[in-house]
Design an enzyme around this catalytic site. Sequence first.
Site, PDB file in Angstrom:
ATOM      1  N   CYS A  62      25.863  22.148  10.460  1.00  0.00           N
ATOM      2  CA  CYS A  62      26.069  21.626  11.737  1.00  0.00           C
ATOM      3  C   CYS A  62      26.902  22.343  12.680  1.00  0.00           C
ATOM      4  CB  CYS A  62      26.493  20.255  11.659  1.00  0.00           C
ATOM      5  SG  CYS A  62      27.921  19.914  10.751  1.00  0.00           S
TER       6      CYS A  62
ATOM      7  N   GLY B 132      24.048  13.269  11.391  1.00  0.00           N
ATOM      8  CA  GLY B 132      22.622  13.512  11.408  1.00  0.00           C
ATOM      9  C   GLY B 132      22.306  14.067  13.014  1.00  0.00           C
TER      10      GLY B 132
ATOM     11  N   GLU C  64      28.393  11.701  13.938  1.00  0.00           N
ATOM     12  CA  GLU C  64      28.583  13.233  13.818  1.00  0.00           C
ATOM     13  C   GLU C  64      27.240  13.762  13.770  1.00  0.00           C
ATOM     14  OE1 GLU C  64      31.463  14.521  12.544  1.00  0.00           O
ATOM     15  OE2 GLU C  64      32.797  12.894  12.564  1.00  0.00           O
TER      16      GLU C  64
ATOM     17  N   VAL D 111      18.277  10.055  16.246  1.00  0.00           N
ATOM     18  CA  VAL D 111      18.485   9.198  15.257  1.00  0.00           C
ATOM     19  C   VAL D 111      19.707   8.440  15.508  1.00  0.00           C
ATOM     20  CG1 VAL D 111      18.560   8.382  12.975  1.00  0.00           C
ATOM     21  CG2 VAL D 111      17.036   9.896  13.410  1.00  0.00           C
ATOM     22  N   GLY D 112      20.662   9.063  15.975  1.00  0.00           N
ATOM     23  CA  GLY D 112      21.997   8.722  16.227  1.00  0.00           C
ATOM     24  C   GLY D 112      21.862   7.576  17.579  1.00  0.00           C
TER      25      GLY D 112
END
Length: 439
Positions: free
Chosen positions: A249, A193, A215, A197-198
């Site tokens: 992505c 994502g 990722e 948030v990572g």
Amino acid sequence: MTVGTSGSAAGLVARLRAAFRTGRTRDLDWRTTQLTRLRALLTEHGDELAEALHADLGKSRKEAYRTEIDFTVREIDHTLERLAGWLEPEPAPVPAALAGATAHTVQDPLGVVLVIAPWNYPVQLLLAPLVGALAAGNAVVVKPSELAPTTSAAVARLLPEYLDTETVAVVEGAVPETTALLAERFDHIFYTGNGTVGRIVMAAAAKHLTPVTLELGGKSPAFVDRDTDLRTVASRLVSGKFLNAGQTCVAPDYVLTDPETAAPLAEALAAAVEERFGPDPSASPEYGRIVNGRHFDRLVGLLDSGRTVTGGAHDRSGKYIAPTVLADVSPDAPVMREEIFGPVLPIITVDGLDEAIGFINDRDKPLALYAFTHSPAVRDRLLTETSSGGVGMGLPLAHLTVSDLPFGGVGESGMGNYHGRYSLETFSHRKAVLDTPLG
Ligand code: NAD
């Protein structure tokens, strides 16, 4: 399964851990059975998943199979064919002082792992990591994205029908459910994502010293050299960029080229868009839609960042944004300040390769770098003087379909990798064993 409070998340993880400790997931038969059943789920319910993907993202059936369902089936087949070999202990030479002893490594399952997936490829990005987690012999919690709700519901219903429910659980939900899960101790967290948030995931993992794979995304550049056949380049760029309406992505985020090539390339891109999606892409069954109103509004705000070569049309009620190519884009324009993650392709002009390399290196390390050139010297310089998760020479996106290549980012585009054998490595601990005779 619903996990809205940390109490129920704790109960779930404890139950999976108890099942893991029975040793059942270590068994090669258990692993191959789970993978075979997952394959059966995909082939028996492919149409249902394709319909869910259409409901969530307007994906065509062909695209749903190609990029999600068949993609994951291929990943399973690749793993099933090789898993026993991959799990063979790997011998290591011993120093002379330990003559008589032997050394080797084994791939040890980690325990209970968490896979958190995004909405853009909600089948592939949930189930391809699951393939690796199961192959490595772990118990697994998978958390689909709430932003692809039809797919999330379908997966949550189907997975328990096919997989061992003692060791594999699906938790649907959004921030509260994910936050509750992240409070628990996992043995690995695999997150796909965005980087914001990572960071939340990594901070939560740090409390338990849990390793993470992140990722993430970023702005993947495409360098177009002047010596290339622009019709071919444009056709490939359009295929890679506008797949899933640009919500990929590894989509080429922007194009770098010299001032003389920019105009003919822009024309070639406009022609390639029309060739692929027809004069009105909104009528093309091959063209997807934007996931929700928030992303639609964000993307519409980027459309004024340059001169529109093609596209620009949009319709909020249908979440449609036409495949759009922008020329005369300034490096400071809004479209260059964030990952686009939608169907807008800006062309930036640079005075040659030195400036292109500088432009790339002045920004965050991208997930992918694409280069269209016949010159070995240009390829070498791009390869050795820039850093990116992966490189696609001559063709965007396709490197991630090669199961023997690791897929992952570097720097801001992520850490760790997966696919094929690399997934096994990610979801295992390589345990060192020295065996010395007692005499
Ligand atoms: P998303 O909004 O679906 O979020 C991903 C996951 O994070 C979801 O499961 C969501 O529930 C969870 N989440 C959201 N907020 C959270 C919070 N505060 N705490 C805990 N969990 C939370 O997807 P997204 O992030 O919009 O996905 C798009 C991004 O993902 C882009 O940057 C894209 O480049 C990147 N991406 C990377 C890859 C890759 O393989 N490297 C693949 C796809 C997408």
